[in-house]
Every structure is written in C-alpha cells, then in structure tokens.
Design a protein around this motif. Structure first.
Motif, mmCIF file in Angstrom:
data_model
loop_
_atom_site.group_PDB
_atom_site.id
_atom_site.type_symbol
_atom_site.label_atom_id
_atom_site.label_comp_id
_atom_site.label_asym_id
_atom_site.label_seq_id
_atom_site.Cartn_x
_atom_site.Cartn_y
_atom_site.Cartn_z
ATOM 1 N N SER A 255 11.425 -55.804 -33.086
ATOM 2 C CA SER A 255 12.448 -54.806 -32.770
ATOM 3 C C SER A 255 11.963 -54.050 -31.540
ATOM 4 O O SER A 255 11.059 -53.218 -31.625
ATOM 5 C CB SER A 255 12.663 -53.858 -33.952
ATOM 6 O OG SER A 255 13.669 -52.920 -33.641
ATOM 7 N N SER A 256 12.563 -54.345 -30.410
ATOM 8 C CA SER A 256 12.000 -53.941 -29.123
ATOM 9 C C SER A 256 12.076 -52.448 -28.846
ATOM 10 O O SER A 256 11.366 -51.951 -27.975
ATOM 11 C CB SER A 256 12.704 -54.701 -27.998
ATOM 12 O OG SER A 256 12.411 -56.080 -28.096
ATOM 13 N N MET A 258 12.165 -49.976 -31.554
ATOM 14 C CA MET A 258 11.792 -49.208 -32.747
ATOM 15 C C MET A 258 10.570 -48.347 -32.461
ATOM 16 O O MET A 258 9.559 -48.839 -31.960
ATOM 17 C CB MET A 258 11.504 -50.160 -33.905
ATOM 18 C CG MET A 258 11.206 -49.477 -35.202
ATOM 19 S SD MET A 258 10.930 -50.728 -36.513
ATOM 20 C CE MET A 258 10.685 -49.649 -37.924
ATOM 21 N N ALA A 259 10.658 -47.064 -32.764
ATOM 22 C CA ALA A 259 9.571 -46.135 -32.468
ATOM 23 C C ALA A 259 8.270 -46.613 -33.093
ATOM 24 O O ALA A 259 8.198 -46.879 -34.295
ATOM 25 C CB ALA A 259 9.919 -44.737 -32.986
ATOM 26 N N GLY A 260 7.249 -46.751 -32.265
ATOM 27 C CA GLY A 260 5.951 -47.204 -32.723
ATOM 28 C C GLY A 260 5.758 -48.700 -32.664
ATOM 29 O O GLY A 260 4.618 -49.183 -32.788
ATOM 30 N N ARG A 261 6.851 -49.460 -32.484
ATOM 31 C CA ARG A 261 6.758 -50.917 -32.402
ATOM 32 C C ARG A 261 7.444 -51.462 -31.149
ATOM 33 O O ARG A 261 7.800 -52.628 -31.082
ATOM 34 C CB ARG A 261 7.394 -51.574 -33.630
ATOM 35 C CG ARG A 261 6.671 -51.295 -34.934
ATOM 36 C CD ARG A 261 7.238 -52.175 -36.032
ATOM 37 N NE ARG A 261 6.614 -51.918 -37.321
ATOM 38 C CZ ARG A 261 6.909 -52.589 -38.432
ATOM 39 N NH1 ARG A 261 7.843 -53.551 -38.408
ATOM 40 N NH2 ARG A 261 6.313 -52.302 -39.569
ATOM 41 N N GLU A 262 7.626 -50.630 -30.150
ATOM 42 C CA GLU A 262 8.348 -51.046 -28.952
ATOM 43 C C GLU A 262 7.627 -52.221 -28.273
ATOM 44 O O GLU A 262 6.402 -52.279 -28.263
ATOM 45 C CB GLU A 262 8.430 -49.883 -27.946
ATOM 46 C CG GLU A 262 9.169 -48.668 -28.462
ATOM 47 C CD GLU A 262 8.260 -47.626 -29.091
ATOM 48 O OE1 GLU A 262 8.668 -46.456 -29.165
ATOM 49 O OE2 GLU A 262 7.134 -48.004 -29.527
ATOM 50 N N GLY A 263 8.419 -53.129 -27.711
ATOM 51 C CA GLY A 263 7.799 -54.223 -26.982
ATOM 52 C C GLY A 263 8.731 -55.387 -26.726
ATOM 53 O O GLY A 263 9.846 -55.441 -27.253
ATOM 54 N N TYR A 264 8.272 -56.328 -25.909
ATOM 55 C CA TYR A 264 9.064 -57.503 -25.559
ATOM 56 C C TYR A 264 8.113 -58.596 -25.082
ATOM 57 O O TYR A 264 6.915 -58.376 -24.859
ATOM 58 C CB TYR A 264 10.090 -57.160 -24.471
ATOM 59 C CG TYR A 264 9.496 -56.615 -23.187
ATOM 60 C CD1 TYR A 264 9.175 -57.453 -22.117
ATOM 61 C CD2 TYR A 264 9.271 -55.246 -23.035
ATOM 62 C CE1 TYR A 264 8.639 -56.957 -20.941
ATOM 63 C CE2 TYR A 264 8.726 -54.736 -21.865
ATOM 64 C CZ TYR A 264 8.412 -55.589 -20.819
ATOM 65 O OH TYR A 264 7.876 -55.093 -19.654
ATOM 66 N N TRP A 265 8.665 -59.787 -24.929
ATOM 67 C CA TRP A 265 7.911 -60.942 -24.442
ATOM 68 C C TRP A 265 8.221 -61.192 -22.967
ATOM 69 O O TRP A 265 9.366 -61.041 -22.537
ATOM 70 C CB TRP A 265 8.278 -62.203 -25.212
ATOM 71 C CG TRP A 265 7.650 -62.326 -26.553
ATOM 72 C CD1 TRP A 265 8.254 -62.141 -27.767
ATOM 73 C CD2 TRP A 265 6.291 -62.699 -26.831
ATOM 74 N NE1 TRP A 265 7.350 -62.356 -28.780
ATOM 75 C CE2 TRP A 265 6.144 -62.704 -28.236
ATOM 76 C CE3 TRP A 265 5.195 -63.030 -26.035
ATOM 77 C CZ2 TRP A 265 4.940 -63.025 -28.855
ATOM 78 C CZ3 TRP A 265 3.995 -63.341 -26.649
ATOM 79 C CH2 TRP A 265 3.869 -63.346 -28.037
#
Length: 286
Positions: A255-256, A258-265
């Motif tokens: 979940s790109s 979501m607070a605390g789990r932000e990210g992408y490829w």
C-alpha cells in the motif's frame, strides 16, 4: 528501461461529511474499518504521498508509471477525482501511465453501473492490440519503447457482500493474454502484466479463498520465466518473488500511501527481460 509501480493508494474522503443515505449500506459497514480500524487515519495524507510518487517517477526518468488498483477508499466520486488530481499531468498520457481498478474501486454496484472508474481513467484502457481484448477493454496492451509492453488485466469484481475480497481474471481474459504472448508484434519484449489481486502472498503462498486471485495457477501457466512479471497490489506488503521456470516475477507494491508503509517499486527491464527492482520510499533522500 524503468517502470514505477505503486498500488492501493486509497484516496479517502471525509465520510462523516457525506449524506448517510447516499453512502449506502455497504459503506455503512465500512465506517467501522475507517474509524475503529484506523483506515481513515492511515490514509489521511494519501493524496500528497501519491503526488510525491508521481513527481519522483519523473525524477527517476521512468519510462512508464503503473498503479495496480485501489485508487479509492470505497469508490466515491470525490475519491476518484482526488486520485486523478494527485497524479497530475502524468495521468493524461497513456504512453506514460497505466492504471487499473481494484476491488475498492468497484465497491458498490452503483459505482460499477455508472462506470465511475472509466469516467476518470478510461482513456488509459485503450489497447495497442484491440483484437486481443475479451472482456470490455481487457486485456489491453501498451507498448513501451522497443523492449517492453504493459498488459492490463481485470480481476476486481463487485463483492456479493463486504468482506469478500477475492478476484478472478476469467477464461476470456486468459485466452486474450495467451494470444498476446504469441503475437509476433510483441516478440522480444518483456511483458509486465498488471492485475490487482495477488497470485501469491508475501510468504510465497496462495492467498485465502475470500481474498486471493482464484485463477493464479492458470495465469502462471501462460507467462513463466524471466520475460514476464506480474505487478499487483491488494495485499499491503511490498515484496518480490523472482521468476522461475514455472512462474513469472511477482512484484507486490504493498500500500504505497499507507502511513508508516509508504513506498513503491522501480522495476528494471533490459534485453527484453525483467532484470530486477528496487524499493523506494517517497520523499526519502537518495
């Protein structure tokens, strides 16, 4: 070649500012997830984070941007508009951007009947090989440069009741995908197949019957090896399962926003094959 892949951005409206009757009973059920479950808090900065990812796509000189579904919390009109606004000029050009719907984007029968997703993102569903489309616009093909193509599949279906979040591609789309893999015009290109539901979890196992991609094995049989990758969302974990002789690369974007789990490829393609990917956190210093 470079591809940015994100997913499950869940642009979330203020549900308590909406007329209760217009929300409908399915969204009434979802209010518990938004409040007690903490979803509204987790995605309160989702639009800003998505805009940052779109901006960083340009900084990476990415050849194409891919969002594998769940643009919205529960398919409200304002959420679709918010997602499109956050993506900015990137979303205007099908040569630079691919977006498919997730299960949250068809959360209600009304959102599907009104073709809400298509009103905001339908221009991105046009195919370079329309003769291979089998279910509406799917599967569609977007050629990217000389070495790759993006293939969009539909797995998101209106749930019978909230809580059932499984999906399926179906035999018609799989038939179209098989034709795509044999199309001589696409020979020598890596194929990045975008679908919302996860063919395998982050643990490398099939997901549960109420949450998973029901025809994952049929998908694997069509696209084994290094030439292919499946890019998906739905599961809020970010992971990569490398390709084998029996299956393609699998990139879960998590979940790109979501607070605390932000990210992408940032996924790399070279020589007509998928050669790997790097995880990035939006806003992080290089």
């Amino acid at each position: 070649m470079r591809f940015v892949h994100c997913s499950d951005v869940h642009i979330t409206a203020d549900y308590f500012a909406q007329p209760l009757l217009r929300l409908g009973w399915r969204r009434w059920v979802a209010l518990a997830e938004l409040t007690v479950g903490g979803r509204a808090r987790a995605y309160r900065h989702a639009a800003q984070t998505l805009a940052t990812i779109a901006h960083e796509s340009r900084k990476h000189a990415a050849d194409h941007f891919i969002l594998s579904g769940d643009l919205t919390a529960y398919a409200l009109e304002s959420e679709f508009q918010g997602a499109r606004d956050a993506l900015g000029e990137l979303v205007e050009d099908p040569r630079r951007c691919t977006v498919i719907p997730g299960n949250h984007d068809v959360y209600t029968p009304g959102s599907q009947r009104s073709r809400r997703f298509e009103r905001y993102f339908g221009h991105l569903l046009a195919s370079d090989t329309p003769e291979h489309c089998r279910e509406g616009a799917f599967p569609f093909v977007r050629k990217v440069g000389e070495e790759a193509a993006v293939v969009g599949l539909l797995s998101a279906r209106v749930p019978v009741v909230p809580g059932i979040a499984s999906g399926f591609i179906g035999p018609k789309q799989l038939e179209g995908l098989e034709a795509i893999t044999r199309d001589p015009r696409l020979a020598g290109r890596a194929l990045l197949v975008v679908v919302h539901h996860a063919p395998l979890t982050h643990r490398g196992r099939p997901d549960s019957k109420l949450h998973g991609l029901r025809d994952a094995e049929a998908l694997f049989k069509l696209i084994p090896g290094e030439r292919y990758a499946v890019l998906h969302g739905h599961i809020h974990h970010r992971y990569h399962h490398p390709a084998t002789h029996e299956r393609p690369h699998i990139f879960g974007a998590g979940s790109s926003t979501m607070a605390g789990r932000e990210g992408y490829w940032l996924i790399e393609v070279a020589g007509g094959q998928v050669v790997g990917g790097q995880k990035h956190v939006p806003g992080a210093r290089a």
